[in-house]
Scaffold this active site. Structure first.
Site, short mmCIF file in Angstrom:
data_model
loop_
_atom_site.label_atom_id
_atom_site.label_comp_id
_atom_site.label_asym_id
_atom_site.label_seq_id
_atom_site.Cartn_x
_atom_site.Cartn_y
_atom_site.Cartn_z
N HIS A 4 -2.96 6.26 3.75
CA HIS A 4 -3.15 4.82 3.84
C HIS A 4 -4.39 4.49 4.68
O HIS A 4 -5.17 3.59 4.34
CB HIS A 4 -1.91 4.18 4.45
CG HIS A 4 -2.04 2.72 4.76
ND1 HIS A 4 -2.28 2.25 6.03
CD2 HIS A 4 -1.98 1.63 3.96
CE1 HIS A 4 -2.35 0.93 6.00
NE2 HIS A 4 -2.17 0.53 4.76
N ARG B 129 0.85 7.73 5.95
CA ARG B 129 0.05 6.84 6.79
C ARG B 129 -1.39 7.35 6.88
O ARG B 129 -2.34 6.58 6.95
CB ARG B 129 0.66 6.70 8.18
CG ARG B 129 -0.05 5.65 9.03
CD ARG B 129 0.71 5.33 10.29
NE ARG B 129 1.85 4.48 10.05
CZ ARG B 129 1.80 3.15 9.93
NH1 ARG B 129 0.63 2.53 10.00
NH2 ARG B 129 2.89 2.45 9.73
N SER C 200 0.83 -1.21 0.00
CA SER C 200 0.00 0.00 0.00
C SER C 200 0.86 1.25 0.00
O SER C 200 0.59 2.21 -0.73
CB SER C 200 -0.92 0.00 1.23
OG SER C 200 -1.83 -1.08 1.18
#
Length: 224
Positions: A47, A44, A20
């Site tokens: 994500h 993040r 990812s």
């Protein structure tokens, strides 16, 4: 089904996160708006939400990352405004650092104070914290009332200046305004988002990104 759907090949669960991040990096090529650890934090966040618009909305106080890392290195207390955010910062990350994560939303004193004063629990929790705790990191992903109350308490000297505030309340009533207050106040090290977006999971993932960096510094492993 009329067509054939091709799935990506993945191995262990950790490989999914790695893949990812590789996809995000490929879709946001260098030069990027953020670099280094700032990019790791923003990546993040993307994500966690699959929302690339966050790249244009995230704002960092100049001292935020440094102060957040320092607090985590020193085994700080982290207070969240929801149980969801607390659960989103797992102890497998925090225990090796000597950090504690607390949420006071179900604390009897907070419940009683909120009922008596006609406020939200999140707001009442800030008053309890001001009287009895000195958390280094505040994680506010849901309640604008908590963020507004925190700024007021810091401004009048009732609450110690935190090392970091992850201020990301989500919604339509005072969410964008409370974050604007945080950023305009200027004295509090913050990581925040402009506008209505935010949430407990998003706020929690910021702390996780910082914790991952400190764990790597200390040579500690963690199954992320």
């Amino acid at each position: 089904m009329s067509g054939k759907i091709e799935l990506m090949a993945v191995g262990k669960p950790g490989d999914i996160e790695k893949k990812s991040f590789e996809i995000i990096d490929s879709e946001v090529p260098e030069p990027r708006k953020f670099e280094g650890l700032h990019w790791k934090i923003v990546r993040r966040m993307v994500h966690t939400t699959a929302d690339f618009e966050l790249i244009d909305l995230v704002r960092f106080h100049t001292q935020a990352v440094g102060q957040g890392l320092k607090a985590l290195r020193n085994g700080c207390t982290i207070v969240t405004d929801t149980e969801m955010a607390r659960c989103g910062i797992p102890m497998r990350r925090m225990t090796p650092l000597g950090c504690e994560v607390r949420c006071l939303m179900n604390d009897p004193e907070v419940i009683a104070a909120a009922r008596e004063n006609g406020t939200t629990r999140a707001q009442a929790a800030l008053d309890v914290i001001a009287d009895s705790m000195k958390p280094a990191i505040h994680v506010i992903g849901n309640a604008p009332t908590a963020l507004i109350r925190m700024i007021k308490l810091i401004e009048d000297g009732s609450l110690d200046m935190p090392a970091l505030v992850v201020g990301m309340p989500v919604g339509f009533v005072n969410a964008a305004e409370s974050k604007a207050m945080l950023m305009e106040y200027g004295r509090i090290p913050y990581i925040s988002i402009e506008g209505r977006k935010g949430g407990s999971a998003l706020a929690a993932c910021v702390v996780n990104a910082l914790a991952e960096e400190v764990l790597e510094e200390k040579g500690l492993s963690c199954d992320f």
